[in-house]
Design an enzyme around this catalytic site. Structure first.
Site, PDB file in Angstrom:
ATOM      1  N   GLY A 192       0.818  -1.218   0.000  1.00 15.85           N
ATOM      2  CA  GLY A 192       0.000   0.000   0.000  1.00 15.85           C
ATOM      3  C   GLY A 192       0.847   1.262   0.000  1.00 15.85           C
ATOM      4  N   ARG A 226       0.202  -5.270  -5.220  1.00 22.59           N
ATOM      5  CA  ARG A 226       0.103  -6.431  -4.340  1.00 22.59           C
ATOM      6  C   ARG A 226       0.091  -7.653  -5.247  1.00 22.59           C
ATOM      7  NH1 ARG A 226      -0.944  -4.329   0.680  1.00 22.59           N
ATOM      8  NH2 ARG A 226      -2.285  -2.493   0.806  1.00 22.59           N
ATOM      9  N   GLY A 227       0.221  -8.828  -4.668  1.00 18.41           N
ATOM     10  CA  GLY A 227       0.111 -10.040  -5.477  1.00 18.41           C
ATOM     11  C   GLY A 227       1.411 -10.798  -5.583  1.00 18.41           C
ATOM     12  N   GLY A 264       6.152  -3.217   3.201  1.00 19.29           N
ATOM     13  CA  GLY A 264       5.707  -3.655   4.523  1.00 19.29           C
ATOM     14  C   GLY A 264       6.080  -5.094   4.832  1.00 19.29           C
ATOM     15  N   ASP A 265       5.333  -5.710   5.749  1.00 22.98           N
ATOM     16  CA  ASP A 265       5.662  -7.072   6.200  1.00 22.98           C
ATOM     17  C   ASP A 265       5.642  -8.060   5.035  1.00 22.98           C
ATOM     18  OD1 ASP A 265       2.907  -6.610   6.027  1.00 22.98           O
ATOM     19  OD2 ASP A 265       2.423  -8.192   7.443  1.00 22.98           O
ATOM     20  N   THR A 316       4.998   1.218   6.413  1.00 29.34           N
ATOM     21  CA  THR A 316       3.628   0.877   6.830  1.00 29.34           C
ATOM     22  C   THR A 316       2.975   2.085   7.483  1.00 29.34           C
ATOM     23  OG1 THR A 316       2.398  -0.188   8.635  1.00 29.34           O
ATOM     24  CG2 THR A 316       4.770  -0.276   8.813  1.00 29.34           C
ATOM     25  N   ILE A 317       1.870   2.562   6.935  1.00 25.12           N
ATOM     26  CA  ILE A 317       1.229   3.676   7.650  1.00 25.12           C
ATOM     27  C   ILE A 317       0.572   3.175   8.929  1.00 25.12           C
ATOM     28  CG2 ILE A 317       0.800   5.332   5.785  1.00 25.12           C
ATOM     29  CD1 ILE A 317      -2.182   4.316   6.051  1.00 25.12           C
ATOM     30  N   ASP A 318       0.318   1.855   9.005  1.00 23.88           N
ATOM     31  CA  ASP A 318      -0.326   1.322  10.213  1.00 23.88           C
ATOM     32  C   ASP A 318       0.640   1.297  11.396  1.00 23.88           C
ATOM     33  OD1 ASP A 318      -2.438   0.941   8.546  1.00 23.88           O
ATOM     34  OD2 ASP A 318      -2.374  -1.242   8.538  1.00 23.88           O
ATOM     35  N   ASP A 358       2.729  -0.956  12.078  1.00 23.33           N
ATOM     36  CA  ASP A 358       2.568  -2.278  12.691  1.00 23.33           C
ATOM     37  C   ASP A 358       3.806  -3.166  12.581  1.00 23.33           C
ATOM     38  OD1 ASP A 358       2.384  -2.690   9.986  1.00 23.33           O
ATOM     39  OD2 ASP A 358       0.450  -3.724  10.024  1.00 23.33           O
ATOM     40  N   GLY A 400      -5.852   0.886   9.630  1.00 19.20           N
ATOM     41  CA  GLY A 400      -5.212   0.171  10.740  1.00 19.20           C
ATOM     42  C   GLY A 400      -5.836  -1.202  10.844  1.00 19.20           C
ATOM     43  N   ARG A 401      -5.260  -2.142  10.077  1.00 18.83           N
ATOM     44  CA  ARG A 401      -5.862  -3.484  10.005  1.00 18.83           C
ATOM     45  C   ARG A 401      -5.765  -4.238  11.321  1.00 18.83           C
ATOM     46  NH1 ARG A 401      -2.888  -5.143   4.545  1.00 18.83           N
ATOM     47  NH2 ARG A 401      -4.544  -4.785   3.040  1.00 18.83           N
ATOM     48  N   GLU A 440     -10.065   0.520  11.314  1.00 26.75           N
ATOM     49  CA  GLU A 440     -10.774  -0.411  10.412  1.00 26.75           C
ATOM     50  C   GLU A 440     -10.753  -1.870  10.886  1.00 26.75           C
ATOM     51  OE1 GLU A 440      -7.030  -0.607   7.293  1.00 26.75           O
ATOM     52  OE2 GLU A 440      -9.036  -0.915   6.527  1.00 26.75           O
ATOM     53  N   ILE A 480      -5.568   9.675   3.656  1.00 23.12           N
ATOM     54  CA  ILE A 480      -4.524   9.956   4.652  1.00 23.12           C
ATOM     55  C   ILE A 480      -3.162   9.378   4.248  1.00 23.12           C
ATOM     56  CG2 ILE A 480      -6.218  10.030   6.531  1.00 23.12           C
ATOM     57  CD1 ILE A 480      -4.959   7.379   7.581  1.00 23.12           C
TER      58      ILE A 480
HETATM   59  N1  ATP Z   1       4.732 -14.598   2.256  1.00 26.16           N
HETATM   60  C1  ATP Z   1       5.079 -13.963   1.132  1.00 26.16           C
HETATM   61  N2  ATP Z   1       5.966 -14.516   0.276  1.00 26.16           N
HETATM   62  C2  ATP Z   1       6.326 -13.887  -0.863  1.00 26.16           C
HETATM   63  N3  ATP Z   1       5.856 -12.689  -1.242  1.00 26.16           N
HETATM   64  C3  ATP Z   1       4.971 -12.090  -0.451  1.00 26.16           C
HETATM   65  C4  ATP Z   1       4.542 -12.691   0.791  1.00 26.16           C
HETATM   66  N4  ATP Z   1       3.661 -11.853   1.378  1.00 26.16           N
HETATM   67  C5  ATP Z   1       3.536 -10.804   0.551  1.00 26.16           C
HETATM   68  N5  ATP Z   1       4.330 -10.931  -0.535  1.00 26.16           N
HETATM   69  C6  ATP Z   1       4.434  -9.996  -1.650  1.00 26.16           C
HETATM   70  O1  ATP Z   1       4.918  -8.726  -1.229  1.00 26.16           O
HETATM   71  C7  ATP Z   1       4.218  -7.679  -1.901  1.00 26.16           C
HETATM   72  C8  ATP Z   1       3.625  -6.723  -0.885  1.00 26.16           C
HETATM   73  O2  ATP Z   1       2.856  -7.443   0.084  1.00 26.16           O
HETATM   74  P1  ATP Z   1       1.527  -6.836   0.730  1.00 26.16           P
HETATM   75  O3  ATP Z   1       0.564  -6.497  -0.358  1.00 26.16           O
HETATM   76  O4  ATP Z   1       1.082  -7.764   1.777  1.00 26.16           O
HETATM   77  O5  ATP Z   1       1.963  -5.432   1.302  1.00 26.16           O
HETATM   78  P2  ATP Z   1       2.978  -5.067   2.457  1.00 26.16           P
HETATM   79  O6  ATP Z   1       4.352  -5.104   1.928  1.00 26.16           O
HETATM   80  O7  ATP Z   1       2.713  -5.931   3.643  1.00 26.16           O
HETATM   81  O8  ATP Z   1       2.619  -3.566   2.737  1.00 26.16           O
HETATM   82  P3  ATP Z   1       1.328  -2.977   3.502  1.00 26.16           P
HETATM   83  O9  ATP Z   1       0.725  -4.059   4.332  1.00 26.16           O
HETATM   84  O10 ATP Z   1       1.858  -1.857   4.319  1.00 26.16           O
HETATM   85  O11 ATP Z   1       0.434  -2.482   2.436  1.00 26.16           O
HETATM   86  C9  ATP Z   1       3.183  -8.342  -2.790  1.00 26.16           C
HETATM   87  O12 ATP Z   1       3.660  -8.396  -4.113  1.00 26.16           O
HETATM   88  C10 ATP Z   1       3.041  -9.723  -2.201  1.00 26.16           C
HETATM   89  O13 ATP Z   1       2.694 -10.697  -3.138  1.00 26.16           O
HETATM   90  O1  F6P Z   2      -4.333  -0.584  -0.631  1.00 29.86           O
HETATM   91  P1  F6P Z   2      -5.437  -1.535  -0.340  1.00 29.86           P
HETATM   92  O2  F6P Z   2      -5.183  -2.835  -1.028  1.00 29.86           O
HETATM   93  O3  F6P Z   2      -6.785  -0.986  -0.543  1.00 29.86           O
HETATM   94  O4  F6P Z   2      -5.298  -1.881   1.195  1.00 29.86           O
HETATM   95  C1  F6P Z   2      -5.596  -1.004   2.233  1.00 29.86           C
HETATM   96  C2  F6P Z   2      -4.780  -1.404   3.417  1.00 29.86           C
HETATM   97  O5  F6P Z   2      -3.457  -0.997   3.253  1.00 29.86           O
HETATM   98  C3  F6P Z   2      -2.997  -0.324   4.409  1.00 29.86           C
HETATM   99  O6  F6P Z   2      -3.027   1.049   4.118  1.00 29.86           O
HETATM  100  C4  F6P Z   2      -1.612  -0.777   4.740  1.00 29.86           C
HETATM  101  O7  F6P Z   2      -0.768  -0.444   3.673  1.00 29.86           O
HETATM  102  C5  F6P Z   2      -3.995  -0.668   5.486  1.00 29.86           C
HETATM  103  O8  F6P Z   2      -4.098   0.310   6.490  1.00 29.86           O
HETATM  104  C6  F6P Z   2      -5.251  -0.814   4.691  1.00 29.86           C
HETATM  105  O9  F6P Z   2      -6.140  -1.704   5.281  1.00 29.86           O
HETATM  106 MG    MG Z   3       1.261  -5.784   5.197  1.00 31.40          MG
END
Ligand code: ATP
Ligand code: F6P
Ligand code: MG
Length: 442
Positions: free
Chosen positions: A89, A155-156, A180-181, A209-211, A213, A255-256, A310, A365
């Protein structure tokens, strides 16, 4: 949390043999209250009782490697190619981090090439390889004035083999992952594939991470900007609810799993009467439920403002058919609309027909440019990330922990979530400021 020194040791690709461009500047530096020498370490804990409870000698206490420039580095800058990717995100400050990395690599290390991968990990795959952009000072000149990320995000799931093929094809030596994570879990899969092939590629993360977390980080970059934006929405519903009969203002904030944005935004202007977060369960009905408390507040003050994260109260919502997003994150039920309906129905039933003002600022935000504080934070994280990468650190993230910039193994940053502690002082401040009960329910 039990922590061994070994859990905190970061990985290095090998011996640092090249002189760093900062060698001269560092020659006379020693640890001081304002600087931690590269051979010194930063303690994880900061209270006497926690330190004593570890029951080990000072040199065995959990500690972290300091971030910052090294006298010697691993990669020969003139022959080094670098990649940058932003995933997950959006978050205020992504462009500041990209800009800081490019500026540091260009102006101080003079690396050969810097490539930007478009739209997250998807941009590293064969299908999107041709969309890679070369980044230079001109490309990043004023990008800090804009929200979002010039590289795009996504994502994905993507195939690590496919992504490492791209790194090899472009001759990348250091990949910076800003995410993020999930992104850090993805980065660890990349390092696994890199190791399996015996490649000399460093992967360094800048946690985003804006959350707020992610653990082992005081506050994540962009968080301050995000909650400051959220504050404006709380102020709006406060004004609206004040002007109405039985005025109810409700703001749903991101804030998941962690309610930091809700807590900080609520504390900032003290307009909120109730703050509901994922970490503190609540019930709606009964004499001590949220609805009766809201009713009491409206009776006494003529208005009420509720701030809800949220991820709060998910146990109260219908669980059936719960789906996930492309990255496997569970899609949450809409607690904001649910509360709006419940509060409206309850106040109507007790003869306090409300005027409800409901705001879900959502992306508003997180899509803005970073404020000055976050911009400073981002550029310093960017510098730390560059130093770590050029020194051959890998599977490592750079964070600020207790005001020091340090290195943390990626595995540790994904090991658990940073959450508001219901027994901690932040939640206590929220209870003090709002006057809401410590628990809702029996
Ligand atoms: N367990 C995993 N193994 C490999 N790739 C992953 C895994 N989890 C997430 N990813 C990949 O990392 C990228 C970002 O993951 P995700 O969409 O969960 O956002 P994030 O990095 O956690 O950030 P945020 O939660 O702050 O939006 C995506 O392309 C996703 O497929
Ligand atoms: O960007 P998306 O896929 O709508 O996801 C929104 C989520 O991403 C976050 O902003 C974390 O990046 C969460 O606070 C929120 O739930
Ligand atoms: Mg995440």
């Amino acid at each position: 949390m039990t922590l061994e020194l070994d859990d905190l040791r970061v990985r290095s690709l090998g011996e640092c043999r090249y002189d760093s461009p900062f060698a001269e500047m560092l020659a006379t530096k020693r640890t001081s209250p304002h600087y931690v020498h590269e051979d010194d370490r930063v303690l994880v804990d900061d209270t006497v009782s926690i330190l004593l409870s570890r029951g080990v000698s000072i040199d065995e206490l959990p500690s972290l490697e300091t971030a910052g420039p090294r006298r010697k580095i691993y990669f020969d800058p003139a022959a080094t190619n670098v990649g940058i990717v932003t995933c997950g995100g959006l978050c205020p400050g992504l462009n500041d981090v990209i800009r800081g990395i490019v500026q540091e690599l260009t102006e101080h290390y003079h690396v050969a090439h810097i490539y930007g991968f478009r739209n997250g990990y998807a941009g590293l795959t064969r299908r999107h390889r041709e969309r890679v952009v070369e980044l230079d000072l001109h490309a990043v000149r004023d990008i800090n004035n804009d929200g979002g990320t010039i590289l795009g995000s996504s994502r994905g799931d993507q195939d690590p083999e496919d992504m490492v093929d791209t790194l090899v094809e472009l001759g990348i030596h250091v990949l910076f992952v800003i995410g993020g994570d999930g992104s850090m879990r993805g980065a660890m899969k990349l390092t696994k594939e890199i190791d399996a092939r015996g490649l000399d590629i460093a992967v360094v993360g800048v946690p985003k991470t804006i959350d707020n977390d992610l653990p082992f980080t005081d506050q994540s970059f962009g968080f301050q900007t995000a909650f400051a934006q959220a504050t404006e929405f709380i102020a709006s519903v406060f004004v609206e609810s004040q002007a109405a009969e039985n005025g109810v203002g409700i703001v749903k904030l991101m804030g998941r799993h962690s309610g930091f944005i809700a807590c900080y935004a609520a504390l900032s202007n003290n307009d909120a009467d109730f703050v509901l977060i994922p970490e503190v369960p609540f019930v709606l009905d009964g004499p001590n439920g949220v609805l009766r408390r809201v009713e009491d507040h409206v009776r006494r003050h003529g208005q009420v403002v509720v701030v809800v994260a949220e991820g709060a109260g998910q146990d109260l919502l219908e669980q059936e058919g719960r789906t996930t997003d492309a990255s496997g994150n569970t899609k949450l039920g809409d607690i904001g609309l649910f509360l709006k309906q419940k509060i409206t129905d309850h106040l109507t039933a007790v003869d306090l027909p409300p005027t409800v003002r409901y705001l879900d600022p959502s992306y508003a935000i997180r899509s803005v440019a970073a404020n000055a504080y976050d911009s400073v934070y981002c550029v310093r994280l960017a510098h730390a990330a560059v130093h770590a990468g050029m020194a051959g650190r890998t599977e490592t993230v750079v964070v600020r922990w207790r005001r020091r910039f340090v290195h943390v193994p990626m595995e540790l940053i994904t090991s658990h979530r940073n959450q508001v502690d219901p027994d901690g002082d932040l939640w206590m401040s929220v209870l003090e400021a709002t006057g809401q009960p410590a628990t809702f329910g029996a």
